[in-house]
Design a protein around this motif. Structure first.
Motif, PDB file in Angstrom:
ATOM      1  N   LEU A 177       2.963  -1.256   2.949  1.00  0.00           N
ATOM      2  CA  LEU A 177       2.761  -1.489   1.522  1.00  0.00           C
ATOM      3  C   LEU A 177       4.051  -2.040   0.935  1.00  0.00           C
ATOM      4  O   LEU A 177       5.135  -1.527   1.211  1.00  0.00           O
ATOM      5  CB  LEU A 177       2.371  -0.194   0.808  1.00  0.00           C
ATOM      6  N   GLN A 178       3.929  -3.079   0.125  1.00  0.00           N
ATOM      7  CA  GLN A 178       5.080  -3.640  -0.568  1.00  0.00           C
ATOM      8  C   GLN A 178       5.369  -2.832  -1.831  1.00  0.00           C
ATOM      9  O   GLN A 178       4.514  -2.091  -2.329  1.00  0.00           O
ATOM     10  CB  GLN A 178       4.804  -5.103  -0.945  1.00  0.00           C
ATOM     11  N   LYS A 179       6.591  -2.955  -2.350  1.00  0.00           N
ATOM     12  CA  LYS A 179       6.960  -2.222  -3.561  1.00  0.00           C
ATOM     13  C   LYS A 179       5.940  -2.478  -4.672  1.00  0.00           C
ATOM     14  O   LYS A 179       5.605  -3.623  -4.972  1.00  0.00           O
ATOM     15  CB  LYS A 179       8.351  -2.642  -4.033  1.00  0.00           C
ATOM     16  N   GLY A 180       5.436  -1.385  -5.244  1.00  0.00           N
ATOM     17  CA  GLY A 180       4.462  -1.478  -6.321  1.00  0.00           C
ATOM     18  C   GLY A 180       3.026  -1.486  -5.864  1.00  0.00           C
ATOM     19  O   GLY A 180       2.106  -1.325  -6.690  1.00  0.00           O
ATOM     20  N   ASP A 181       2.786  -1.661  -4.556  1.00  0.00           N
ATOM     21  CA  ASP A 181       1.411  -1.641  -4.050  1.00  0.00           C
ATOM     22  C   ASP A 181       0.796  -0.263  -4.248  1.00  0.00           C
ATOM     23  O   ASP A 181       1.466   0.772  -4.076  1.00  0.00           O
ATOM     24  CB  ASP A 181       1.369  -1.981  -2.555  1.00  0.00           C
ATOM     25  N   LEU A 182      -0.484  -0.248  -4.566  1.00  0.00           N
ATOM     26  CA  LEU A 182      -1.261   0.976  -4.693  1.00  0.00           C
ATOM     27  C   LEU A 182      -2.340   0.975  -3.619  1.00  0.00           C
ATOM     28  O   LEU A 182      -2.957  -0.060  -3.340  1.00  0.00           O
ATOM     29  CB  LEU A 182      -1.903   1.076  -6.074  1.00  0.00           C
ATOM     30  N   TYR A 183      -2.572   2.139  -3.028  1.00  0.00           N
ATOM     31  CA  TYR A 183      -3.610   2.268  -2.002  1.00  0.00           C
ATOM     32  C   TYR A 183      -4.339   3.578  -2.225  1.00  0.00           C
ATOM     33  O   TYR A 183      -3.714   4.629  -2.411  1.00  0.00           O
ATOM     34  CB  TYR A 183      -2.978   2.244  -0.599  1.00  0.00           C
ATOM     35  N   GLU A 184      -5.669   3.531  -2.209  1.00  0.00           N
ATOM     36  CA  GLU A 184      -6.485   4.725  -2.405  1.00  0.00           C
ATOM     37  C   GLU A 184      -7.274   5.019  -1.136  1.00  0.00           C
ATOM     38  O   GLU A 184      -7.743   4.110  -0.451  1.00  0.00           O
ATOM     39  CB  GLU A 184      -7.447   4.535  -3.580  1.00  0.00           C
ATOM     40  N   HIS A 185      -7.402   6.307  -0.855  1.00  0.00           N
ATOM     41  CA  HIS A 185      -8.171   6.737   0.311  1.00  0.00           C
ATOM     42  C   HIS A 185      -8.983   7.960  -0.085  1.00  0.00           C
ATOM     43  O   HIS A 185      -8.428   8.956  -0.566  1.00  0.00           O
ATOM     44  CB  HIS A 185      -7.234   7.074   1.479  1.00  0.00           C
ATOM     45  N   ASP A 186     -10.295   7.888   0.096  1.00  0.00           N
ATOM     46  CA  ASP A 186     -11.177   9.011  -0.231  1.00  0.00           C
ATOM     47  C   ASP A 186     -11.248   9.970   0.941  1.00  0.00           C
ATOM     48  O   ASP A 186     -11.319   9.551   2.111  1.00  0.00           O
ATOM     49  CB  ASP A 186     -12.584   8.502  -0.564  1.00  0.00           C
ATOM     50  N   LEU A 187     -11.259  11.271   0.623  1.00  0.00           N
ATOM     51  CA  LEU A 187     -11.395  12.315   1.629  1.00  0.00           C
ATOM     52  C   LEU A 187     -12.707  13.067   1.410  1.00  0.00           C
ATOM     53  O   LEU A 187     -12.952  13.579   0.317  1.00  0.00           O
ATOM     54  CB  LEU A 187     -10.235  13.306   1.553  1.00  0.00           C
ATOM     55  N   LYS A 188     -13.519  13.141   2.452  1.00  0.00           N
ATOM     56  CA  LYS A 188     -14.776  13.876   2.364  1.00  0.00           C
ATOM     57  C   LYS A 188     -14.518  15.371   2.515  1.00  0.00           C
ATOM     58  O   LYS A 188     -13.475  15.801   3.022  1.00  0.00           O
ATOM     59  CB  LYS A 188     -15.744  13.385   3.439  1.00  0.00           C
TER      60      LYS A 188
END
Length: 250
Positions: A177-188
């Motif tokens: 991920l580059q600076k400022g990148d956002l990443y979302e991951h759902d957990l069941k």
């Protein structure tokens, strides 16, 4: 969510608190109990039994040695690690590449740095769902552009999205991920996540911050929101916290 409440759901393993061995030709930074290092508070996370970070010096490495009944993953961050085994495989694992080795009924392999630069890798052991699987070998590689700005799926039980198959209910993602990148991951429900920071700085859910070498086990959350504070290389595990294994795990 207040920090105190969030910290109940995120258990942090700081880099400096890991087990450490220095053999001269390589170092071992051990997240969980491994080999001569034992910490009863850190023995595993779900089926993840071992996370060891190595820096192997040029023209050094692990000579041939056996394994059985373990799912072994090796992710290379820099340099080249040359793998050889008694199944006839010999191949260099390069930056951005992950190798899956299902030890099953038994394998013998070596891991050598045959080059002039220091090699940096993360090795992962995951408990299998049963003993006696046929030994297996796979490699998965994404070029840097393919794994920048996102996390790519390297491993899953069913080989989803052309990932490598593993004999456990575990998924493994990695990327940059580059600076400022956002990443979302759902957990069941019933699943947990382990986040390992290979390089960089990551903020979790707008609160908890992890630095290079840090790891964190996350449970009882339905969504992870990751923000890169600088360019950051990550490995993310999504695992069943209740899972089938032949090993005693209490």
């Amino acid at each position: 969510m207040p920090t105190t409440e969030l910290e109940n759901k995120i258990r942090i393993r700081r880099s400096s608190e890991r087990g450490f061995e220095d053999f001269g030709w390589t170092d071992n930074w051990m997240t969980f109990s491994f080999a001569n290092y034992h910490d009863p508070n850190w023995t595993r996370f779900g089926p993840i039994r071992v996370i060891v970070e190595n820096h192997i010096q040029p023209h050094k490495g692990f000579e041939s040695h056996p394994h059985r009944d373990m799912e072994i993953l090796t992710y290379v961050s820099s340099g080249v690690l040359t793998h050889g085994d008694n199944m006839g495989n010999k191949e260099g694992i390069r930056a951005g590449e992950m190798q899956r080795l299902s030890a099953g009924k038994g394998i013998v392999h070596s891991e050598m740095n045959e080059h002039d630069e220091v090699e940096h890798n993360i090795q992962i052991w995951i408990l299998p769902d049963q003993k006696g699987h046929e030994p297996g070998y796979e490699m998965k590689r994404y070029e840097k552009a393919e794994r920048t700005g996102r996390l790519r799926l390297y491993v899953s039980p069913e080989g989803r999205e052309e990932s490598m198959r593993i004999n456990q209910d575990a998924e493994i993602y990695a990327g940059i991920l580059q600076k400022g990148d956002l990443y979302e991951h759902d957990l069941k429900q019933g699943r947990g996540a382990w986040l390992q920071v290979v390089h960089g700085t990551i903020r979790i859910n707008d609160d908890v911050v992890l630095y290079q070498g840090d790891g964190a086990g996350i449970t009882d959350l339905t969504k992870l929101e990751l923000e890169a504070m600088e360019e950051s290389e990550l490995i993310l595990f999504d695992v069943a916290m209740e899972f089938k294994t032949p090993y005693r795990i209490d």
